[in-house]
Design an enzyme around this catalytic site. Structure first.
Site, PDB file in Angstrom:
ATOM      1  CG  HIS A 286      22.169  78.347  -9.947  1.00  0.00           C
ATOM      2  ND1 HIS A 286      21.489  78.938  -8.895  1.00  0.00           N
ATOM      3  CD2 HIS A 286      21.588  78.804 -11.084  1.00  0.00           C
ATOM      4  CE1 HIS A 286      20.548  79.724  -9.381  1.00  0.00           C
ATOM      5  NE2 HIS A 286      20.585  79.664 -10.703  1.00  0.00           N
TER       6      HIS A 286
ATOM      7  N   GLY B 106      18.099  67.496   0.030  1.00  0.00           N
ATOM      8  CA  GLY B 106      19.424  66.866   0.007  1.00  0.00           C
ATOM      9  C   GLY B 106      19.571  65.749  -1.001  1.00  0.00           C
TER      10      GLY B 106
ATOM     11  CB  SER C 129      26.172  76.114 -13.593  1.00  0.00           C
ATOM     12  OG  SER C 129      25.421  76.509 -14.723  1.00  0.00           O
TER      13      SER C 129
ATOM     14  CG  ASP D 237      23.634  81.884  -8.033  1.00  0.00           C
ATOM     15  OD1 ASP D 237      24.070  81.026  -7.247  1.00  0.00           O
ATOM     16  OD2 ASP D 237      22.430  82.195  -8.087  1.00  0.00           O
TER      17      ASP D 237
ATOM     18  CG  ASN E  50      25.807  76.834  -5.128  1.00  0.00           C
ATOM     19  OD1 ASN E  50      25.191  76.008  -4.439  1.00  0.00           O
ATOM     20  ND2 ASN E  50      25.178  77.789  -5.795  1.00  0.00           N
TER      21      ASN E  50
HETATM   22  C1  GRF Z   1      19.075  71.894  -6.589  1.00  0.00           C
HETATM   23  O1  GRF Z   1      18.254  72.168  -7.689  1.00  0.00           O
HETATM   24  C2  GRF Z   1      20.319  72.734  -6.635  1.00  0.00           C
HETATM   25  O2  GRF Z   1      20.741  73.033  -7.937  1.00  0.00           O
HETATM   26  C3  GRF Z   1      19.878  74.003  -5.946  1.00  0.00           C
HETATM   27  O3  GRF Z   1      19.000  73.580  -4.928  1.00  0.00           O
HETATM   28  C4  GRF Z   1      18.413  72.326  -5.288  1.00  0.00           C
HETATM   29  C5  GRF Z   1      18.693  71.401  -4.150  1.00  0.00           C
HETATM   30  O4  GRF Z   1      18.012  70.186  -4.271  1.00  0.00           O
HETATM   31  N1  GRF Z   1      20.997  74.781  -5.471  1.00  0.00           N
HETATM   32  P1  GRF Z   1      18.335  68.986  -3.275  1.00  0.00           P
HETATM   33  O5  GRF Z   1      18.099  69.523  -1.851  1.00  0.00           O
HETATM   34  O6  GRF Z   1      19.753  68.567  -3.480  1.00  0.00           O
HETATM   35  O7  GRF Z   1      17.354  67.906  -3.615  1.00  0.00           O
END
Ligand code: GRF
Length: 195
Positions: free
Chosen positions: A109, A13, A141, A150, A107
């Site tokens: 990614h 998170g 992104s 995605d 989202n």
């Molecule tokens: C991030 O790299 C995000 O792009 C991907 O999952 C990861 C989550 O990291 N979808 P965090 O839990 O916010 O530290």
């Protein structure tokens, strides 16, 4: 009334934390994070929410997917969420779920979509693939969520360089640090109607 945001996270998170920080700095266009939902009772994101007094809801994945998604829809509707922000949320959401919040699910990614996105591209695997293809740059992104994994329209993207000798962990960390400014800025634009 402020625009209400619900965040869905399965893990650490850190992106959720960056959204909280942005809200406190007034950098989310006046929007308010009203709820954190996790499918993982062990997610550190839940701890972060508690530290900041943000209501949480845990929906462990044990029932059938349909019943689970019904619970999720009800949870989000009762929080009156205007936007649903996925931040490291590992479950793939069905078309039925997406139709409930059409155009309001976002989202982040960790690649320059459409490159290195889709099923199987998550966590370190994304960065391993970037290195295996000898890319000179990577990035992240923020995109709308549609039924294909995605595949929704990109809202905002930013690049980071791939350094010679990078490990996938080093690249992951560089991308993640950048995500922490990218996601709040994308959300601010959405909330302000600039997208
Ligand atoms: C991030 O790299 C995000 O792009 C991907 O999952 C990861 C989550 O990291 N979808 P965090 O839990 O916010 O530290």
């Amino acid at each position: 009334m402020p625009v209400k945001l619900a965040v869905l996270a399965s893990g650490s998170g850190s992106n959720f934390e960056s959204l909280i920080a942005a809200e406190k700095e007034g950098a989310l266009g006046g929007a308010k994070i009203v709820l954190l939902v996790s499918d993982n009772p062990e997610a550190y994101a839940l701890e972060r929410a508690k530290q900041h007094g943000i209501p949480t809801h845990v929906l462990p994945v044990k029932e059938g997917k349909e019943a689970w998604e019904k619970d999720l829809v009800e949870t989000l509707l009762s929080a009156d969420a205007d936007w649903v922000l996925l931040a490291g949320f590992l479950r793939i959401l069905s078309g039925d779920f997406i139709r409930h919040f059409e155009g309001r699910i976002v989202n982040i990614h960790p690649s320059l979509l459409p490159k290195y996105g889709g099923r199987g591209y998550y966590g370190l695997r994304v960065h391993e693939a970037v290195l295996a293809h000898d890319e000179k740059e990577s990035g992240a992104s923020v995109h709308f969520v549609i039924e294909g994994c995605d595949e929704g329209p990109v809202i905002l993207q930013e690049k980071v360089p791939v350094m010679p000798g990078d490990t996938s962990e080093e690249l992951q960390q560089r991308v993640l640090r950048m995500e922490h400014t990218l996601y709040p800025e994308a959300v601010r634009r959405l909330v302000k109607g600039e997208v």
